[in-house]
Design an enzyme around this catalytic site. Structure first.
Site, mmCIF file in Angstrom:
data_model
loop_
_atom_site.group_PDB
_atom_site.id
_atom_site.type_symbol
_atom_site.label_atom_id
_atom_site.label_comp_id
_atom_site.label_asym_id
_atom_site.label_seq_id
_atom_site.Cartn_x
_atom_site.Cartn_y
_atom_site.Cartn_z
ATOM 1 N N HIS A 58 0.851 -1.208 0.000
ATOM 2 C CA HIS A 58 0.000 0.000 0.000
ATOM 3 C C HIS A 58 0.877 1.245 0.000
ATOM 4 C CE1 HIS A 58 -3.916 2.027 1.145
ATOM 5 N NE2 HIS A 58 -3.018 3.015 1.255
ATOM 6 N N ASP A 310 2.566 3.118 2.873
ATOM 7 C CA ASP A 310 1.557 4.163 2.673
ATOM 8 C C ASP A 310 2.190 5.456 2.154
ATOM 9 O OD1 ASP A 310 -0.975 5.175 2.519
ATOM 10 O OD2 ASP A 310 -1.389 5.222 4.657
HETATM 11 FE FE FE2 Z 1 -3.406 5.091 1.702
#
Ligand code: FE2
Length: 424
Positions: A58, A310
């Site tokens: 991610h 992220d």
């Molecule tokens: Fe995200």
């Protein structure tokens, strides 16, 4: 004649013994105690840990490495991050997006991360980032797998242009259908968005990865709907719920019903420990919730749980060097997963579990897998998590694509000197 033999490797998963790895035509063709055949090249792993590459399940490539533009996030909060991204978006051009993405990919390779799933914001009518990153996908293909998710940052229904633009992004070749149900106007709209997006994925034979329940709201229920629609559209094993932070705050009885439904859907779970621990529970005084999803319980139930980075140096997060071992280390600390088996599971959360989320073919260190390998200056997975060590060499399809010198400090005390490598 082989192309390459890596000798004296401690393979992740069986680091108690040494193995030789034989490679030909970019594939692993033999793994045994002693490979007798000849090869064009040999690499001495010297008893260090050899793993299949790290996987970042991610990421946000379009915003990465923009720290300070047009200003830094002074408060470090999610809300200032969102405001900052709004200020930054009109300033971006394709050349800048590509330059930053290539730089981040080089950081990733140096850290041994050879697969990244990146969300790309499709709420810009020109789809500037989509076009730029689709080019980057092809340009970095010899070195790493970059998978893109069509991400409606401003809401699939909330932004009136998002539906048409998301479909256009998929038509252009973006690989995965994204979503952000908790950001729609209501719980009902969030449910509708999940229904429409899963239908779209099923019609096109695509995978789904939604930012889902990324809040502290104990009553957020989008992961339930995501699992239900996964079952309804026959998308079993092809859908990931990213973040799922509200699960941290949910009622335990409800979770005892929810997890079996997630199991039925074979949902993948992607937690982002670095970001979840910093952005969640900001409204709390004390006690302060941790905000990461229930990694331990979900993994124990048999769900595939992976970790993502992220963000790296963007409006939401000023830190990071794209080191997936830093992510795994934070994950095991936040989740109180310091048992020996749990720490090995944390290593898998940034390697083989991530490969399952992305649906990578030929991933692993068995015969027949791609010869994509990372040599770490550590003796096993737990030491790697403790030291976040130097990646001595990174191989892609049997070719060396990154090296770093072994790190040993020298301490001088009186007339003596001592080598220190932080092992006992
Ligand atoms: Fe995200």
């Amino acid at each position: 004649m082989l192309d390459l033999i890596i000798r004296g490797a401690r393979l992740a998963g069986s680091a108690d013994k040494l193995s030789d790895i034989a490679i030909k035509d970019g594939k692993i063709v033999d793994v045994s105690a002693s490979v007798k055949a000849e090869a064009i090249d040999e690499y001495d792993a010297a008893g260090y840990l050899v793993s299949a590459p790290f996987v970042d399940s991610h990421f946000h490539m379009d915003s990465t490495l923009t720290r300070g533009r047009p200003r830094v996030n002074e408060s470090g909060t999610l809300l200032e991050g969102i405001a900052l991204w709004g200020e930054l978006k009109p300033l971006l051009d394709a050349k800048d997006i590509k330059t930053r993405a290539h730089e981040l990919c080089r950081w990733a390779i140096a850290k041994g991360n050879l697969a990244i799933r990146s969300h790309v914001d499709i709420c810009d009518p020109e789809l500037l980032a989509v076009d730029a990153l689709l080019e980057v996908v092809e340009e970095v293909k010899p070195y790493l797998d970059l998978q893109l998710v069509a991400f409606p940052q401003d809401g699939f229904l909330r932004d009136p242009k998002a539906k048409e633009q998301l479909i256009r992004a998929l038509d252009k070749g973006v690989h995965v259908v994204g979503g952000i149900p908790h950001f729609e106007r209501s719980m009902a709209d969030g449910s509708t968005s999940i229904d429409e997006l899963c239908r779209l994925a099923a019609d096109r034979g695509l995978r789904v990865d939604m930012h889902c329940d990324e809040s502290d709201d104990p009553l957020s229920r989008h992961v339930e709907m995501l699992a239900q629609k996964t079952v309804e559209f026959g998308l079993h094993g092809r859908v990931a719920g990213s973040h799922l932070t509200s699960m941290h705050s949910m009622d335990n009885y409800y979770v005892s019903k929810l997890i079996p439904l997630m199991m039925e859907a074979e949902l993948h779970v992607v937690a982002n420990p670095l970001i979840n621990i910093t952005l969640q529970a900001r409204h709390d005084t004390y006690p302060k919730r941790r905000g990461m999803t229930r990694v331990k319980e979900l993994a124990e139930a048999g769900l595939n749980v992976a970790y993502g980075h992220d963000c790296v140096m963007d409006p939401w997060y000023s830190m990071g060097s794209h080191d997936m071992l830093e992510v795994a280390s934070m994950g095991l600390h936040v989740g109180q997963m310091t048992g020996q088996a749990e720490m090995r599971e944390a290593f898998r959360a940034v390697t083989s579990n991530g490969a399952k989320v992305l649906g990578l073919d030929g991933y692993g260190t068995e015969v027949g897998c791609h010869a994509d390998l990372v040599i770490l200056q550590a003796r096993d997975e737990i030491e790697a998590l403790r030291l976040r060590p130097t990646r001595l060499a990174v191989f892609r399809r049997g070719k060396k694509i990154a090296t770093s010198p072994e790190q040993i400090s020298t301490v001088f005390m009186g007339d003596k000197s001592f080598p220190v490598d932080f092992t006992i």
